[in-house]
Design a protein around this motif. Structure first.
Motif, PDB file in Angstrom:
ATOM      1  N   ILE A 126       0.947  -1.070  -0.119  1.00  0.00           N
ATOM      2  CA  ILE A 126       0.157   0.026  -0.334  1.00  0.00           C
ATOM      3  C   ILE A 126       1.090   1.133  -0.041  1.00  0.00           C
ATOM      4  N   VAL A 127       0.637   2.208  -0.773  1.00  0.00           N
ATOM      5  CA  VAL A 127       1.258   3.494  -0.870  1.00  0.00           C
ATOM      6  C   VAL A 127       0.190   4.658  -0.424  1.00  0.00           C
ATOM      7  N   LEU A 128       0.449   5.481   0.280  1.00  0.00           N
ATOM      8  CA  LEU A 128      -0.329   6.281   0.620  1.00  0.00           C
ATOM      9  C   LEU A 128       0.187   7.860   1.221  1.00  0.00           C
ATOM     10  N   ARG A 129      -0.895   8.755   1.624  1.00  0.00           N
ATOM     11  CA  ARG A 129      -0.122   9.977   2.077  1.00  0.00           C
ATOM     12  C   ARG A 129      -0.738  10.189   3.587  1.00  0.00           C
ATOM     13  N   SER A 130      -1.761  10.811   3.627  1.00  0.00           N
ATOM     14  CA  SER A 130      -2.405  10.978   5.144  1.00  0.00           C
ATOM     15  C   SER A 130      -3.549  10.127   5.374  1.00  0.00           C
ATOM     16  N   PHE A 131      -4.083   9.236   4.515  1.00  0.00           N
ATOM     17  CA  PHE A 131      -5.049   8.545   4.919  1.00  0.00           C
ATOM     18  C   PHE A 131      -4.902   7.654   6.141  1.00  0.00           C
ATOM     19  N   ASN A 132      -6.159   7.661   7.024  1.00  0.00           N
ATOM     20  CA  ASN A 132      -5.961   7.160   8.252  1.00  0.00           C
ATOM     21  C   ASN A 132      -6.277   5.577   8.157  1.00  0.00           C
ATOM     22  N   MET A 133      -5.363   4.747   8.409  1.00  0.00           N
ATOM     23  CA  MET A 133      -5.452   3.257   8.336  1.00  0.00           C
ATOM     24  C   MET A 133      -5.715   2.743   9.639  1.00  0.00           C
ATOM     25  N   HIS A 134      -5.665   3.478  10.679  1.00  0.00           N
ATOM     26  CA  HIS A 134      -6.335   2.623  11.906  1.00  0.00           C
ATOM     27  C   HIS A 134      -7.590   2.245  11.764  1.00  0.00           C
ATOM     28  N   GLY A 135      -7.856   0.852  12.168  1.00  0.00           N
ATOM     29  CA  GLY A 135      -9.037   0.399  12.054  1.00  0.00           C
ATOM     30  C   GLY A 135      -9.168  -0.353  10.862  1.00  0.00           C
ATOM     31  N   MET A 136      -8.438  -0.288   9.833  1.00  0.00           N
ATOM     32  CA  MET A 136      -8.552  -1.205   8.735  1.00  0.00           C
ATOM     33  C   MET A 136      -7.836  -2.744   9.097  1.00  0.00           C
ATOM     34  N   GLU A 137      -8.443  -3.464   8.262  1.00  0.00           N
ATOM     35  CA  GLU A 137      -8.039  -5.036   8.352  1.00  0.00           C
ATOM     36  C   GLU A 137      -6.689  -4.999   7.411  1.00  0.00           C
ATOM     37  N   LEU A 138      -5.526  -5.811   8.035  1.00  0.00           N
ATOM     38  CA  LEU A 138      -4.467  -5.870   7.196  1.00  0.00           C
ATOM     39  C   LEU A 138      -4.343  -7.423   6.689  1.00  0.00           C
ATOM     40  N   ASP A 139      -4.546  -7.384   5.451  1.00  0.00           N
ATOM     41  CA  ASP A 139      -4.677  -8.996   4.934  1.00  0.00           C
ATOM     42  C   ASP A 139      -3.235  -9.534   5.077  1.00  0.00           C
ATOM     43  N   ALA A 140      -3.111 -10.588   5.136  1.00  0.00           N
ATOM     44  CA  ALA A 140      -2.194 -11.893   5.409  1.00  0.00           C
ATOM     45  C   ALA A 140      -1.203 -11.532   4.023  1.00  0.00           C
ATOM     46  N   ASN A 141      -1.671 -11.094   3.037  1.00  0.00           N
ATOM     47  CA  ASN A 141      -0.631 -10.874   1.779  1.00  0.00           C
ATOM     48  C   ASN A 141      -0.168  -9.584   2.003  1.00  0.00           C
ATOM     49  N   LEU A 142      -0.526  -8.486   2.772  1.00  0.00           N
ATOM     50  CA  LEU A 142       0.193  -7.277   2.863  1.00  0.00           C
ATOM     51  C   LEU A 142       1.693  -7.345   3.413  1.00  0.00           C
ATOM     52  N   LYS A 143       2.670  -7.076   2.531  1.00  0.00           N
ATOM     53  CA  LYS A 143       4.202  -7.045   2.942  1.00  0.00           C
ATOM     54  C   LYS A 143       4.637  -5.556   3.370  1.00  0.00           C
ATOM     55  N   ALA A 144       3.996  -4.632   2.868  1.00  0.00           N
ATOM     56  CA  ALA A 144       4.810  -3.347   2.941  1.00  0.00           C
ATOM     57  C   ALA A 144       3.725  -2.134   2.734  1.00  0.00           C
ATOM     58  N   ILE A 145       3.998  -1.180   3.733  1.00  0.00           N
ATOM     59  CA  ILE A 145       3.222   0.075   3.506  1.00  0.00           C
ATOM     60  C   ILE A 145       4.106   1.185   3.448  1.00  0.00           C
ATOM     61  N   ALA A 146       3.884   2.170   2.564  1.00  0.00           N
ATOM     62  CA  ALA A 146       4.819   3.257   2.303  1.00  0.00           C
ATOM     63  C   ALA A 146       4.156   4.468   2.447  1.00  0.00           C
ATOM     64  N   ARG A 147       4.479   5.302   3.443  1.00  0.00           N
ATOM     65  CA  ARG A 147       4.098   6.763   3.452  1.00  0.00           C
ATOM     66  C   ARG A 147       4.673   7.644   2.653  1.00  0.00           C
ATOM     67  N   ALA A 148       3.978   8.333   1.737  1.00  0.00           N
ATOM     68  CA  ALA A 148       4.648   9.274   0.948  1.00  0.00           C
ATOM     69  C   ALA A 148       4.843  10.834   1.773  1.00  0.00           C
ATOM     70  N   GLY A 149       5.928  10.599   2.709  1.00  0.00           N
ATOM     71  CA  GLY A 149       5.991  11.709   3.779  1.00  0.00           C
ATOM     72  C   GLY A 149       6.794  11.254   4.936  1.00  0.00           C
ATOM     73  N   ALA A 150       6.985  11.964   5.859  1.00  0.00           N
ATOM     74  CA  ALA A 150       7.873  11.658   7.129  1.00  0.00           C
ATOM     75  C   ALA A 150       6.695  11.088   8.221  1.00  0.00           C
ATOM     76  N   GLY A 151       5.749  11.479   8.556  1.00  0.00           N
ATOM     77  CA  GLY A 151       4.926  11.232   9.514  1.00  0.00           C
ATOM     78  C   GLY A 151       4.267   9.985   9.205  1.00  0.00           C
ATOM     79  N   VAL A 152       4.001   9.010  10.187  1.00  0.00           N
ATOM     80  CA  VAL A 152       3.332   7.829  10.225  1.00  0.00           C
ATOM     81  C   VAL A 152       2.389   7.798  11.278  1.00  0.00           C
ATOM     82  N   ASN A 153       1.974   8.548  11.954  1.00  0.00           N
ATOM     83  CA  ASN A 153       0.804   8.582  12.886  1.00  0.00           C
ATOM     84  C   ASN A 153      -0.384   8.047  12.262  1.00  0.00           C
ATOM     85  N   ASN A 154      -0.642   8.099  11.072  1.00  0.00           N
ATOM     86  CA  ASN A 154      -1.866   7.541  10.294  1.00  0.00           C
ATOM     87  C   ASN A 154      -1.947   6.070  10.156  1.00  0.00           C
ATOM     88  N   ILE A 155      -0.547   5.433  10.435  1.00  0.00           N
ATOM     89  CA  ILE A 155      -0.813   4.013  10.300  1.00  0.00           C
ATOM     90  C   ILE A 155      -0.409   3.316  11.464  1.00  0.00           C
TER      91      ILE A 155
END
Length: 401
Positions: A45-74
């Protein structure tokens, strides 16, 4: 027991509008990557400020990249527990933030913002405007920054750029960063004075800009106690996190004039009511160039990880890299406990596989191991090898690349 995943065509999902040049990192390899924003089972998953808290994380998911510095939304802790690497893009937006710091430094010192707002109130005065301007401009007389002292707290990618460019503007610059990296030290001008303590920086600076992450140690670092050390009328610039400032103490400091001006990129109801505040609507990194740089950097880090297992700029797992030569590679996230590497190598030896190279890095209670195999391995062996890896107690996720 963990999940072992055999690599295939990778699906990339975006949760925000990502700059096209970033997406092109994947699109140019259409045989390897599919961008599918409707996918319920993406590899990354590649994202900017989308709030991922509460999202289901599928077993196939290997990486999440925040296009920015802060990761409070992850949900970083949850990702770590499930062996999902979280990347950010430190430095990609550094020039944009640096320019904003220097812009507001000069503009606020010359009372530009207040002057412009006052001038707008003259609308309708017709031919009297020039005379009114001449009569009223004295209330906006400001100060030049040349020869003044700028204190820079945090000398990472942004802080180092601010410090170097402030020197070019004939300011005296003093910096404080007890955790400065070797790479940053090489990029920092030798003319930046080193503060031995943060109290020294507070006491000597006419202007202070802060570029540190929000932690338990830095939260509320600007407060009544630290204001008492500073010069009267000090100007403070905050383009890092609003919570670095105790807002009640800041309000009191602005009322008494101990703090001359507070420039912040994080306005809220409390801040907007304060005297001598310049509230910026979170524009520090908001440039087209910055968004493109962050998107490209995020995409390249994900692509490198998915194709080689190499990790750079992860916020939850250690950086680890092996030159990729095309050999079969096993990459495993696991608990940082004794004998994990031994169990991994034993599993490989059960299939008479020789180790060509390997790396093991740890971070807290977790670790990451990559092993390159020297043998030519028949494809029909891979499922059995995957199953053997899956049986190792403590493996969180593993991939065969």
């Amino acid at each position: 027991m963990g999940t072992v995943i055999l690599d295939k065509v990778k699906t990339i999902k975006t949760l925000n509008n990502i700059a096209e040049n970033g997406l092109n990192v994947f699109k140019k390899d259409q045989e390897k990557y599919l961008i599918d924003n409707d996918s319920e089972n993406p590899d990354a998953i590649v994202l900017r400020s989308f709030n991922m808290h509460g999202m289901e994380l599928d077993a196939n998911l290997k990486a999440i990249a925040r296009a920015g510095a802060g990761v409070n939304n992850i949900p970083v802790d949850k990702c770590t527990e499930e062996g999902i690497v979280v990347f950010n893009t430190p430095g990609a937006n550094a020039n944009a933030v640096k320019e904003m710091v220097l812009t507001t430094l000069m503009a606020s010192s010359r009372n530009l913002f207040a002057g412009v707002e006052w001038t707008k109130t003259l609308e309708g005065e017709g031919n009297q405007i020039p005379k009114l301007v001449e009569a009223g401009k004295k209330q906006f007389v400001g100060n030049e920054i040349k020869g003044k002292t700028l204190g820079v707290i945090g000398l990472g990618a942004i802080g180092a750029l601010v410090a170097n460019d402030a020197l070019d503007l004939d300011m005296d610059v003093i910096g404080f960063d007890p955790f400065i990296s070797v790479d940053t030290a090489w990029n920092l001008s030798r003319n930046v004075q080193r503060a031995m303590t943060i109290e020294q920086l507070f006491a000597e600076s006419d202007y202070i800009t802060v570029h540190v992450p929000l932690t338990d140690d830095t939260k509320g670092m600007f407060n009544q106690g630290t204001f008492s050390i500073m010069k009267p009328g000090v100007q403070i610039f905050n383009f890092s996190r609003g919570e670095l400032v105790n807002e009640n103490d800041m309000e009191a400091g602005l009322e008494t004039g101990k703090v001359g001006r507070y420039v912040t990129d994080f306005p809220n109801e409390t801040v907007l009511k304060m005297k001598n505040v310049i509230p910026i609507p979170h524009l520090g990194a908001s440039t087209q160039e910055s968004e493109e740089n962050c998107a490209i950097m995020a995409a390249r880090q994900v692509k490198e990880f998915l194709e080689t297992g190499n990790i750079k700029n992860s916020v939850n797992f250690p950086n680890a890299s092996l030159p990729y030569t095309g050999k079969l590679r096993v990459a495993a996230f696991h608990q940082n406990v004794p004998n994990m590497v031994g169990q991994i190598t034993q599993a490989l030896s059960n299939y008479n596989l020789n180790i060509a190279d390997m790396v093991n890095r740890s971070r807290g209670g977790y670790a990451y191991t990559m092993v390159d195999i020297d043998n030519n391995v028949e494809e029909d062996v891979l499922p059995a090898l995957a199953e053997k890896m899956n049986q190792i107690e403590g493996i969180i996720t593993a991939r065969i690349i």
